[in-house]
Design an enzyme around this catalytic site. Structure first.
Site, short mmCIF file in Angstrom:
data_model
loop_
_atom_site.label_atom_id
_atom_site.label_comp_id
_atom_site.label_asym_id
_atom_site.label_seq_id
_atom_site.Cartn_x
_atom_site.Cartn_y
_atom_site.Cartn_z
N GLU A 1 0.87 -1.18 0.00
CA GLU A 1 0.00 0.00 0.00
C GLU A 1 0.90 1.22 0.00
O GLU A 1 1.71 1.40 0.91
CB GLU A 1 -0.88 0.03 1.25
CG GLU A 1 -1.97 -1.04 1.24
CD GLU A 1 -2.86 -0.98 2.47
OE1 GLU A 1 -3.94 -1.57 2.44
OE2 GLU A 1 -2.46 -0.34 3.48
N ASP B 1 -5.33 9.30 10.83
CA ASP B 1 -4.08 8.62 11.14
C ASP B 1 -3.55 8.95 12.53
O ASP B 1 -3.73 10.06 13.04
CB ASP B 1 -3.01 8.99 10.10
CG ASP B 1 -3.19 8.20 8.83
OD1 ASP B 1 -3.13 6.95 8.91
OD2 ASP B 1 -3.41 8.81 7.77
N TYR C 1 -10.75 -4.29 3.55
CA TYR C 1 -9.83 -3.84 4.60
C TYR C 1 -10.65 -3.76 5.89
O TYR C 1 -11.43 -2.83 6.07
CB TYR C 1 -9.26 -2.48 4.22
CG TYR C 1 -8.15 -1.93 5.10
CD1 TYR C 1 -8.25 -1.89 6.49
CD2 TYR C 1 -6.99 -1.43 4.53
CE1 TYR C 1 -7.22 -1.39 7.27
CE2 TYR C 1 -5.96 -0.91 5.30
CZ TYR C 1 -6.09 -0.89 6.67
OH TYR C 1 -5.08 -0.36 7.45
#
Lengths: 392, 254
Positions: B50, B61, B177
């Site tokens: 990725e 994040d 995912y």
């Protein structure tokens, strides 16, 4: 519930927030149909916030300009000193209904942080506020107010250390604790359903102002002016006049040091479509799609995006969006102090400046309605520092 | 034609293991060191890479990937140079799956159609947009599909299973995912007690391979997860080590 405004808006969030947002939309939908919820909200606005807020004719300021009468919707007289409290009371009621005991918020100028801390104290909830470190410095009195009210203030050092970075951090908090935490967004930006919820809670401004205009003057204003950062006070005002096509709606963006310098926060006038903080919006960004650091003398307008409904109103032409720079805003701040004995927030001073610009060329019997969204006590140090830096 | 991502999962399955999906931020700590680390990861057994596009406002994040993104932006990395790096990595590793991992705005800013063309030319197999849920993904999907590029969807711990099915519906050349924990990216000492059960439930609803990510940083965690998933994703642990030591030579995970 409305999620998109033309090609703007939507729900651009990480999947973990999809379920909490759906839960929020369902809870709000149900609450808004419950007369008990509405009644409690209205009674708090009356007995706690001190609504309705008056309409003040700015006689001496108008007289000095010649032309249109400038009329002020006095949101600065609300408890906590700005329009923000209309929304935080509403969202805190919603949080209580959803069983959440912890409120989080992002804040720029600190007014939304103070208003959230206030609502949390009123309802006996926990409150944590994220604020850019730069804004913590610029708006120190509001930081102390939040602490006094029992809130915990987290300075955010990343990025430009302003409102957008505070919102990033609030989103990170919410995604990790979405089962217990209610995120009180302070403006009409962010993912659906927030823009619609905040609009509803703020629309009291426009509803009152419309009725007050008719009672006082026997007619509607010719134009309704409000400053636009994220744009909640403007949407609140505009909501009252959306179906009155004869009323011109004018949103005022922060021009900072001037559009040409690139040092501004005028997303609609200087940006292009983008996606930030959950919504498709007009965004100040680099050619590569990174968000640009914005600048304005007023911390509350210092945001690179803008509420999606404003983007749509600009595109359809229902509202016009103009730019007022720091110099013009500070001059209007001074003028309102001297002519009317009212110290306005620097944010609201942008709207006053637009009215000052327009009034002379309008007939004497015309009316410019300005949303005086907040009071300026918090801005004393800033204005003094700005003047010192700009004295020749 | 079967895509590289499908092949990568099939190969791992045939070898009796879960696929190893490795995340790196493009241009961190430098473009050269990033590319060398990508090579090392492939040598160390990564099936899918990725490639993270640095973004100014990485609100999903944790600290490690955020700092990597800011550093990569400072050294001039953007979407274009990330795609160019992907093309070079593709040239060296014809079999490895490559996912372009980004926030929406850089992709939207380029234009989804243009993005799809450039991604195809670079040999990118799929695109993941962090802040693009089911409700908003139509336009990007419409641009990627004709180019044979997949879209990697995220499924969260609180995603209802019916929605998981809707999310998987109609997608190809990709994997699910599965986010293991609520929160931002980053290493965690422990994974949720009900993770195995949750992964089993997700797999029972979808035909696509399921890879678990967020908080996985050791072989032990990866092995535990792979009893209930088709693959595992490691990001922050690799990015942190790369930042600390400048390279990812040797075994990717301890």
């Amino acid at each position: 519930m409305k999620t998109h405004y033309g090609k703007f808006g939507g729900m651009y969030v990480a999947e973990t927030l999809a379920a909490p947002l759906a839960e929020l939309a369902a809870a709000y939908d149900e609450a808004s149909r419950d007369p008990g919820f509405r009644a409690e909200f209205d009674s708090l606005l009356r007995d706690y916030v001190g609504r309705e807020s008056p309409l003040t004719v700015a006689n001496r300021l108008s007289g000095s300009l010649g032309g249109a009468r400038i009329v002020l919707k006095r949101e600065d007289l609300n408890h906590t000193g700005a329009h923000k409290v209309n929304n935080t009371i509403g969202q805190a009621l919603l949080a209580r209904r959803m069983g959440r005991r912890r409120l989080i918020a992002e804040t720029g100028a600190g007014m939304h942080g103070v208003a959230t801390a206030t609502a949390a104290a009123l309802f006996g909830m926990e409150c944590e506020v994220y604020m850019g470190a730069e804004d913590v410095r610029r708006q120190a009195p509001n930081v102390e107010r939040m602490k006094m009210l029992g809130a915990k203030v987290h300075p955010v050092e990343e990025g430009s250390a302003t409102l957008k970075d505070a919102m990033n951090e609030a989103l990170r908090d919410w995604v990790a604790d979405c089962d217990n935490t209610f995120y009180v967004i302070g403006t009409v930006a962010g993912p659906a359903p927030y823009p619609e919820i905040v609009r509803d809670f703020q629309s009291v401004i426009g509803r009152e102002a419309r009725r007050q205009c008719i009672e006082k003057f026997g007619r509607l204003p010719d134009c309704a002016v409000a400053c636009v950062g994220g744009g909640s006070n403007a949407i609140g005002l505009f909501a009252g006049f959306m179906d009155d096509p004869q009323v011109k709606l004018v949103g005022v963006e922060a021009g900072g040091e001037g559009l040409a310098t690139g040092r501004h926060a005028a997303s609609i006038n200087g940006g292009r479509p983008g996606i930030l903080h959950g919504a498709r919006t007009m965004l100040l960004q680099t050619p590569e799609g990174n968000v640009i650091d914005t600048y304005s003398v007023s911390a509350g307008l210092d945001y690179p995006g803008v509420g999606p409904e404003h983007c749509h109103l600009a595109e359809t032409g229902r509202a016009e969006y103009t730019v007022i720079d720091d110099c013009e805003a500070v001059a209007a701040f001074d003028a309102l102090c001297r002519y009317e004995g009212i110290i306005p927030a620097l944010e609201s001073s942008h709207a006053v400046a637009e009215a000052v610009k327009r009034a002379p060329s309008m007939p004497r019997d015309s009316i410019i309605l300005v949303n005086l969204s907040g009071r300026g006590d918090k801005d004393m140090d800033n204005v003094l520092a700005w003047k010192k830096g700009h004295s020749k | 034609m079967t895509g590289r991502i499908e092949k990568a999962f099939a190969k791992a399955k045939a070898e009796g293991r879960g696929a190893f999906v490795a995340y790196l931020t493009a241009g961190y700590p430098s473009m050269d060191a990033f590319e060398a680390a990508a090579d090392d990861l492939v040598a160390g057994g990564a099936d899918i890479l990725e490639i993270g596009v640095p973004f100014s406002d990485p609100f999903a994040d944790g600290a490690v990937i955020r700092q990597a993104a800011y550093a990569a932006l400072r050294n001039g990395t953007d979407l274009d140079s990330s795609i160019a790096a992907a093309a070079r990595i593709r040239a060296r590793h014809p079999e490895t799956g490559i996912v372009l991992f980004s926030y929406c705005n850089p992709l939207f800013s380029k234009g989804y159609g243009k993005l799809a063309g450039e991604a195809q030319a670079a040999g990118i197999d799929a695109v993941l947009a962090v802040d693009l849920p089911l409700e908003e993904r139509g336009e990007l999907l419409d641009a990627l599909r004709p180019r044979g590029i997949g879209l990697v969807p995220l499924v969260a711990p609180n995603t209802p299973l019916d929605r998981v099915e809707q999310i998987a519906a109609g997608l190809e050349n990709t994997f699910i995912y599965a986010i293991t924990v609520k929160g931002v990216t980053g290493e965690r000492a422990g994974l949720p007690a009900d993770l195995a059960e949750r992964l089993d439930a997700i797999r029972s609803r979808v035909a696509l391979p399921v890879a678990a990510g967020f908080g996985i940083s050791t072989m032990e965690q990866a092995r535990a997860v792979c009893g209930h998933a088709d693959g595992f994703i490691v990001g922050s642990a690799l990015v942190r080590r790369l930042g600390e030591t400048g390279s990812l030579k040797g075994p990717p995970l301890s």
